[in-house]
Each structure stands twice: as C-alpha cells, then as structure tokens.
Scaffold this motif. Structure first.
Motif, short mmCIF file in Angstrom:
data_model
loop_
_atom_site.label_atom_id
_atom_site.label_comp_id
_atom_site.label_asym_id
_atom_site.label_seq_id
_atom_site.Cartn_x
_atom_site.Cartn_y
_atom_site.Cartn_z
N ALA A 685 0.83 -1.21 0.00
CA ALA A 685 0.00 0.00 0.00
C ALA A 685 0.86 1.26 0.00
CB ALA A 685 -0.93 0.00 1.21
N ALA A 689 0.76 4.20 -2.87
CA ALA A 689 0.40 5.57 -2.50
C ALA A 689 1.54 6.55 -2.72
CB ALA A 689 -0.04 5.60 -1.04
N ALA A 791 -2.15 -4.22 -4.01
CA ALA A 791 -2.67 -2.92 -3.57
C ALA A 791 -2.95 -2.01 -4.75
CB ALA A 791 -1.67 -2.26 -2.62
N ALA A 793 -4.16 2.30 -5.09
CA ALA A 793 -4.32 3.51 -4.28
C ALA A 793 -4.86 4.66 -5.13
CB ALA A 793 -3.00 3.90 -3.63
N LEU A 842 -6.07 9.46 1.29
CA LEU A 842 -5.67 8.29 0.51
C LEU A 842 -6.69 7.16 0.67
CD1 LEU A 842 -1.86 8.39 1.20
CD2 LEU A 842 -2.96 8.71 -1.02
N ARG A 844 -7.37 3.22 -0.39
CA ARG A 844 -6.62 2.05 -0.83
C ARG A 844 -7.51 0.81 -0.80
NH1 ARG A 844 -3.16 4.59 3.13
NH2 ARG A 844 -1.12 5.23 2.31
N THR A 846 -6.58 -3.39 -0.64
CA THR A 846 -5.46 -4.31 -0.48
C THR A 846 -5.96 -5.73 -0.23
OG1 THR A 846 -5.34 -3.91 1.91
CG2 THR A 846 -3.95 -2.54 0.50
N TYR A 943 -0.71 1.21 -8.71
CA TYR A 943 -0.73 -0.19 -8.35
C TYR A 943 0.62 -0.62 -7.79
CZ TYR A 943 -4.66 0.02 -11.62
OH TYR A 943 -5.83 0.36 -12.26
#
Length: 967
Positions: A685, A689, A791, A793, A842, A844, A846, A943
């Motif tokens: 993650a 990000a 992940a 983001a 943010l 996300r 996951t 990604y």
C-alpha cells in the motif's frame, strides 16, 4: 449492582455458585469467580467502565497438525442455529460499534471475544457469539471454503489445472513462510515432543488436506461444551444480566459432560537435544537464527511465573540487560532471536534466548556464548539494582489502566487466563502482592536468581539448541511438493469425481453470490452513534517558544509526558535520516552516560521512553505537509521529575557511538526484513500511495522498502562516523523546531517543572515541506513468500472536503459487501479490504496472503460495477455505522487528553470533527457513487504488490506491466 447487594461466596445465582468475591483496589474493581452446575467456570470483573467485554475460552488440544482447532474457529463463525446466514461474524462487524471483535486459536486454547461501549450492542454480539460457539451449523460448504478443497484453475473447467484452495490453507502458507513462525513451531515441538504443543494448531499446509469434515465436527463435539468452557465478563452492568443471558443462550440447552482435555507434564529430557530447521529465504548471509530454549516449571505457579518473568526482564528485558548486551556486542548477529525471553503460554513455561541476523556457520558460537554468559552471570551475581529495576516495571504494569494497544478489559483477562486454564488461581495473575512479598522474603534470605540460572538453565538437561537456516530453494520445493500432493491425492479421482469437484466449485461460488437474509441478525442504528467527540479539559501556557499543555486525568498514579517537535525546514537527506535518529536517540547514550548506563537509568525510574516520527497533513490541504518527532515516556508519580530529567538529557545531549550505531542499524534491518511477509499488504500500500501524494511518498521513504534499502546500504558501506556527523547536524537543526509538550497526570502531579525541556527549543515549524513522488508505474517487489499482497491507491480530498465522509463510508461498504466476498470467500485470500485515511485523503484497496494476483486487480477494477447492485438502505446504514467507529475511538486517561490537545493544535478541533461526523450521518448512496466516479477512476489509480513471483505473465492482459525488482 451496588456494593451493598453484591453476592458473597456460597451464594446461588440461578444455577451458578459464587466461589469467591475479592476487591481489587489496585485497579478499582471487584473480582467474582463462579461455577455453573454444568461445570463451566466464570470470572467477572465488576468495574466502573462502560467498555463491556465478553470472552469464552475452550481448552483445545489437537493431536495432529491438520489445523483442526484453527479451521473450527473459522467455521464456527460461519452460521449457527439462530443465525443461519453464511458469515454472521463478518456481517456483524458493520452492524456494531464494537471496540474489539475477534476469535483466536493458540497452541492449547481457542477463544471468542469482543468488547463494546454500547449496552444494546453488547447483548447483540453476545447472542451471536454464544450461538456460534455452542450451536454452529458447521456446514460442509464452510469447511471447504475456509479449510481445504480441490478446485480447478478455472472452477468451471475440469481440464484446467487442479489446485488446493482454502482460506486457512492459504493463510498458513503465508504464515509458515515467516521465520518467526517456523522458529516457534520448531521450538514447541522440540521442547514438548509428547504433548499437544508438538502439533501446529494453526495447521501445516502439507497436513491440512488430511482433515476430514467429520473430524472437524468430532473436534467441536469433544471441546465446545459448557463443561469445557471458561467465561469472562467485564463491565459496569449488574452481574445477573451477564449470567442470565448466558444461561438462556447456552446452559439451558446442555446436560453435564465428562471431558478430558488435560495436558500432562512433559517427561523431562535426560540430556540436551539439538534441532535444525529451515525457512524459505535467499538471505543466506544474514538470515539465520540461533537459539537455546529450556523447559521450566509450571507456568500457573505464581512464584515460579513471577520469578522467571523477573529474571527474564533482568537478563534480556532492555538493551543494558547483561545477556542481551553480551549477545549484541559480540557482533555475531544483529538482534535477539524471535521469541527471546520467558514464555508462560504453555502449561510448563519456557525460557529461550538467541540471536538473529547471522550466518548459519556462526550458530555454534552463539550457542556457546549464551551458556558462557549465563555461567558468568551466575558466578558473578546479579546486582540488586537490576532486580529492583525489573520489579519496578512490574509495579508500573500492575498500576497502569490504559486502552492503548488493547482494551484494558482484555489486558486484565489475559493476565488471569494463563493460570486459570492450567489449573492455577486466576487471581494470581491479577494481584501479584503475595508473590512479590514471598520473592522479597526469599531475596532477603539469600541468592535467588543466580540459583535459578544454575538449576533452571545451566544444569537443566531439558534444553534444546536450535539453528534456523534460510533455504533459497525451499520455496520452489514447496511449490513442487504442493503439486505432487495434489497429484497424489487426486490420482484415483474418476471422471465423476472431477465432475463433482467442478459442480461443488460452481455451487460454492453461486452460494457466495446469494443474498443472505441478514434480517435475522441484530443491529444497531444510526441513532446509536454518539454525535459528539470527547472534549477533555486542559490548560496551555507558553514557555519560551514552546507550548505546554497540562491535562488532568485519573491516571492511577502514573505521569505521561510527550514532547512533540514540529521540525524546522529540513533537507531531503535530513528527512530521510529522521527515522534513524528517532530509533537511535533513546537507545544510545546521553549527558555523558553510555547507552548501558542510560538504559539502566530509564529502567529504574520510568516505564520506558521512546521517540517516533509522524507525517501528516492539515485538515484543509493535502499538500500542507507536517512532520514531527515526538519523545514520550511514563513514570510513577514518585519519579515524575526523574522522567523529565531523563527526557531532557536525551533531547539535549544525545551521544551517538559508532559501535552502538552499527548494532542499532543492524537490529533495525533485521526487524524490518522479518516483518515484510507478515505486513506485506502495508508495504504494498505504501508503494502504491507513494506515487500519488507527497505525504505518502515521504512515509514510504521513511518507513517503507525504500527506507529498508537505505539502511542495508549503510550496513554495506559501514559509514558509521559519517552517519554520526549527519545525526549530530540533524540534532542541532531539530532544536530549532517548535516544541509542544503535553503532561497528563493527576492534579497533584500536574505542576511538574518542564522549563529545562522547553528551554532547549528556540525555533519554529517548517512551512513548506514537500517530497517528490515515486515514479508513476505499477510496482512489484518480490520476496520469499508463496502468497501475494496486492494494492491499488487513489489520492482524493482533504478532511474538511464534503466528499471525505462519503469516501470513508464507501471504504467500509466495499470491504464488508464486496471485497471480503470476492477476495476471501471466492478467491481464498486470508483478507481483503478497502481503507480511507481521511487525514491524508488516501483511498486504498489491499489483499492479504492472497493466492491470486491478476484476479484480485480485476476485482478492484469491478468495484464500481458492484456498487450499482446496491439499492437498499441496509448496506449504506451499516457502512455509515461502521465508519462512525473510527471517529469515536476507545480512549483511556493516558490517551484522551493527549489526543485532544494535539488534535486541536493540528486543526482537527471538536467542531471540525463533529462537522465531519454530521456529514457522515447524512451520506447517501448517490454520494457513494458520485465520489467513486469522481475520485476512484482508473486514471487516478496506482498499483503495487509484493509476491514471490513475477506478476507480469498474469497481468499482461489487464494492461498492467509491473516494474519488478527483488526486496
């Protein structure tokens, strides 16, 4: 219940008999111990705390490593007599305001536990938990989903590759790739070869397929009965309310049963044994661990348990501890081996110690050093001051009432449950006074701990010398072994069998797409959400350029001091160096004292000091980047001024030494590398990000894989003196920052003089911190793991933006209604979730311990399509209810004022937070669709993943080409 009407020993409460009632003045509570006619044991802690808590423990003693106890823990929560839905446990998470909710499988017990501050919620969850534990449906489909099953790569095509699937199966594949897991399963089997501890209660992946459906049901029948149950309740409700609910929900439906789940003593060894084990890793240079472990006496014996706990603290409990120091300063390894110290989680305790971060060839030298050092300590003696300092830590632990980390109610529970389950007195874990007095008397009569070292360790033949080695080829062998296992188990399958496998897979997928009638489940409503945030009182004063906040709280005789430094303008190099400074500064020397002396000083007068960094943004702008370094510590009231003096010295005059810095960096590297497999979702993650946000980019540079690589390079170059020069320059710059202190204490301690600390600072916070983004491209990092962590983001909006509450609710809806079903139930991953950090903007998604890569990214991309299938009010209400929990966290006297003070200074005032909450409570389904269309579109996505394989052959058709490099 009032004090005057509380029951006395011998009182009958329905079919319960009160066995003991004891005041616990140290924690302002009353202890009740009861027994039911069916044999169930019950402890209740009556305390003026609205965080009501429940747990039920079952001693579970697996006789193999098929993971039966673990798989049963999962499947018991997947539908029950009164709640026949597919997954009531996960369905209740968004219908509740719980402060903790889980189930756990240990080596010899299983527990189902939760806590909540809402009375209605407490009894809602109690009904779910009691029904799940005692009356689960244990459906065959549940066993196949979470246990193990054959399934084709294309579930509908019997000619595609046949694979082994299952949530627990994939979970344990990931777990057993971790060196700490492999190490401790090996130690258990070696120390207790004749007992249940020799088995892997979580399940060995190679043995999980041997568990039959009937075996699962038989295990439940043998272990999950009131006669084998230990109940724990905690809170401020009348005792009879807890008991009446359990009686009606469980006891009234059972008859007595004779169960034998006792664990005998392990037959002592006549001579020490040597064991080796391997785990999948390519780090052959520094990936080994060397450890010695001993079996000791009964862990439920209060004197035995206390004395070994104290001796463990003396030997390895802090950087200055003599055994720790000898091992680290030897240079053979970089950090203590996983699990070093005294372990009371077995019926007979264990002590182990060793090193990790070494070459396997150095293991014999480590083993020799351990024994030689113990011999020297026993001969030279242990200073009374070291023992007094260790006992001081126990005094703090006994007095502190804190919900930090875990709810305090559960901390009390786990202190009592060890001796309780093994036949001892649970009060011994809650009140150490008697055992402490006996230890004091024994110390007055002569040496205690030196004798324990000689008799319990050096002359104890029940000893295991273990070497854990990395094996670069092991993962490939495990993959091939899995293929061979599938081929062997499927060799006799007929066409009809293969047709059945396809049909069962298709049926299972179809069942998971069915809409459950969750109306049978209890729920809270938005009316149960607290509309206000805590506003604890505090005072502020200026002291030079620093600001001091003072918070009066009932801290049970403890004092908490935080010194937050808003950093001045720092260079990129200084920002990268800041986490190492924070890690090293409290573990090095200061004020003319070396790290050993300083550590001993901290142990004697505080409950520990620490330093940490944080990166955040303001409530109105995501580019308003704020970086802080926070020093913190706690102490008993009598040592408040000593705490302030210690923090002053560490902040004012830290002393960095080359040899010590090398030790610390190697410890840091070893710790981070060991944690990658267990926290792969978090690392992935961060990588995703970092491509979007300056805040996330800086966080990844400071605590992600980039930070690990930088430390590894430092170890390789050995530029310790140059690094010390940079640390000293950074130190001078930090004193030019803005200090904001927070003192939390009772009224008598609130006037602590802090001017020595405030006088150190003479500057202001930075105004224009920024950080360059990572290159925007799909990023993959490979390591030794058989599963993946995937992940995606998105960068969205700041806290005060009207869309933020909708994004928070959306994250909860996608988790509970979509990702858990698609990634866990259908895909076999252990976990999958969406998260939204409202303070960084943010969003996300996951996955955790995921056997899939391409499929998971397809699931992420189809989230918007799924959202169109939501038309009712239930899903939205539950999403908002679940999201509201994050806005009303469980606090305690040590945290509530500190959070308010620093929150107010950062702009997250009660008014700002309550505006956010009110917006959340008015979010609509159209809002969720709108914010998804606005902020979570493919062109906004980045990604990343961590896996054991190159993902590109699998993701090419999706148009995702990952930049792949090894960790």
């Amino acid at each position: 219940m009032t004090v005057t009407d509380r029951p006395t020993p011998g009182t009958r409460l329905g079919r319960y008999t009160v066995e003991r009632v004891v005041d616990l003045p140290g924690v302002q509570a009353t202890y009740y111990q009861l027994r039911h006619e069916l044999g169930a044991r019950h402890i209740h802690i009556g305390r003026d705390d609205d965080n009501q808590t429940f747990a039920v423990f079952f001693p579970t003693v697996p006789r193999d490593s098929t993971g039966v106890a673990h798989i049963l823990e999962h499947t018991a929560l997947m539908g029950s007599r009164n709640y026949p839905v597919a997954d009531p446990f996960f369905a209740m998470i968004p219908r509740s305001l719980n402060t903790f909710m889980n189930a756990m499988t240990a080596s010899d017990w299983t527990t189902y536990l939760y806590s909540t501050r809402n009375r209605k919620d407490y009894f809602n969850l109690l009904g779910i938990y009691l029904d799940a534990a005692f009356f689960p449906l244990l459906r065959y489909e549940s066993f196949r989903r979470d246990g193990h099953r054959f399934e084709n790569a294309d579930p509908a095509d019997k000619t595609s590759e046949l694979k082994m699937q299952g949530v627990v199966y994939n979970e344990m594949k990931g777990a057993m790739a971790s060196p700490s897991s492999v190490l401790w399963k090996t130690v258990q089997k070696a120390l207790y070869p004749d007992l249940t501890y020799a088995n892997n209660s979580g399940g060995e992946p190679s043995e999980i397929p041997n568990l039959t459906y009937q075996g699962l049901k038989d295990f439940h029948a043998a272990h999950y009965h009131p006669s084998n149950a230990f109940f724990y309740t905690y809170g401020n409700l009348p005792l009879h309310e807890y008991l009446d609910a359990i009686e009606a929900g469980v006891m009234a439906h059972f008859t007595p049963s004779e169960l034998d789940v006792s664990i005998p003593d392990q037959t002592p060894f006549t001579e020490p044994r040597t064991v080796t084990a391997s785990y999948p890793s390519s780090d052959v240079e520094r990936g080994a661990q060397a450890l010695i472990a001993w079996k000791l006496g009964h862990s439920f014996d209060p004197d035995e348990n206390l004395r070994w706990s104290v001796l463990s603290e003396v030997l390895v409990g802090n950087p200055a501890a003599p055994l720790t120091r000898a091992l680290i300063e030897s240079g053979l390894g970089s950090a203590l081996a996983d699990g070093s110290g005294y372990q009371d989680s077995f019926r007979e305790g264990a002590f182990s110690v060793g090193l990790k971060g070494l070459n396997a060839e150095q293991a014999p030298a480590v083993h020799t050093l351990i024994l030689e050092t113990l011999g020297r300590i026993a001969q030279e003696g242990i200073g009374a001051d070291l023992v007094d300092s260790a006992l001081h830590q126990f005094e703090i632990a006994q007095k502190e009432v804190s919900n930090a980390g875990w709810p305090y109610s559960l901390k009390l529970m786990f202190r009592a449950v060890g001796p309780w389950l093994y036949g001892g007195d649970p009060l011994d874990g809650l009140n150490l006074d008697a055992a402490l007095q006996r230890l004091h008397d024994a110390r007055s009569a002569g040496p205690v701990f030196e004798t324990m070292i000689r008799d319990g360790l050096l002359n104890n033949p029940h000893r295991v010398t273990l070497t854990l080695t990395p094996d670069p080829a092991m993962q490939d062998r495990q993959v091939e072994a899995e293929r061979e296992m599938v081929a062997r188990l499927s060799a006799d399958l007929t066409d009809a069998d293969r047709d059945r496998i396809v049909q069962e897979a298709v049926t299972l997928l179809a069942d998971q797409d069915k809409e459950d009638d969750v109306s049978v489940l209890p729920t809270l409503t938005l009316q149960d959400v607290t509309r206000t945030v805590a506003r604890p009182a505090y005072t502020t004063e200026h002291s030079g350029t620093a600001l001091v906040g003072r918070v009066e709280q009932p801290t049970s005789g403890l004092v908490y001091l935080d010194v937050q430094v808003r950093v001045p303008d720092l260079t990129d190099d200084e920002l990268d160096l800041l986490p190492l400074y924070a890690f090293a500064v409290t573990r090095s020397g200061a004020a003319g004292q070396d790290y050993v002396t300083l550590s001993q000083r901290a142990e004697a007068v505080t409950g520990g000091i620490s330093a940490s960094t944080s990166v955040g943004t303001g409530p109105d702008h995501l580019d308003d980047l704020r970086v802080s370094l926070t020093f913190g510590g706690k102490a008993l009231s009598r040592h408040a001024s000593d705490l302030a003096d210690l923090l002053h010295d560490v902040i004012a005059t830290p002393t960095f030494d080359a040899a010590r810095l090398e030790q610390l960096v190697k410890q840091r590297v070893a710790g981070q590398k060991a944690g990658i497999v267990g926290s792969g979702n978090a690392y992935a993650a961060r990588l995703a990000a970092a491509q979007l946000s300056p805040e996330a980019a800086l966080e990844e540079r400071q605590s992600g894989l980039t930070a690990l690589k930088r430390l590894e390079t430092l170890v390789e170059t050995g530029d310790w003196h140059g690094t010390i020069a940079r640390l000293n320059a950074l130190h001078a710059r930090l004193l030019q920052g803005q200090a904001r202190l927070c003192l939390t204490a009772t009224r008598d301690d609130l006037n602590l003089d802090l001017t020595r600390i405030t006088a150190l600072f003479h500057g202001h916070a930075a105004t224009g911190i920024t950080a360059p983004l990572a290159p925007r491209q799909p990023t993959a990092r490979t390591t030794d793991t058989p599963v993946a962590y995937n992940a995606v983001a998105y960068r969205t909006v700041p806290y005060t933006h009207p869309d933020s509450p909708a994004l928070l609710a959306l994250s909860r809806l996608l988790t509970s209604e979509y990702l858990l079903r698609e990634l866990r139930e259908k895909g076999g991953a252990y976990g999958g979730n969406a998260s939204f950090d409202a303070r960084t903007g943010l969003f996300r998604m996951t996955s955790y311990r995921d056997p899939n890569i391409a499929r998971t990214f397809t699931v992420y991309r189809q989230a918007r399509t799924f959202l169109d299938t939501i038309h009712g009010d239930r899903e939205l209400t539950e999403a908002v209810l679940s999201a509201s929990k994050s806005l009303d966290p469980l606090t305690s006297p040590d945290t509530v004022g500190r959070m308010r003070y620093y929150g107010d200074l950062s702009g997250y005032t009660p008014d700002v937070q309550e505006t956010y909450l009110n917006r959340l409570l008015n979010v609509t389904l159209d809002d969720l669709k709108r914010v998804m269309d606005t902020h979570l579109t493919p062109d906004h996505a980045t990604y990343a993943l961590i896996a054991g394989r190159d993902p590109n052959p699998e993701t090419r058709e999706q148009g995702l080409t990952f930049n792949v490099s090894p960790i």
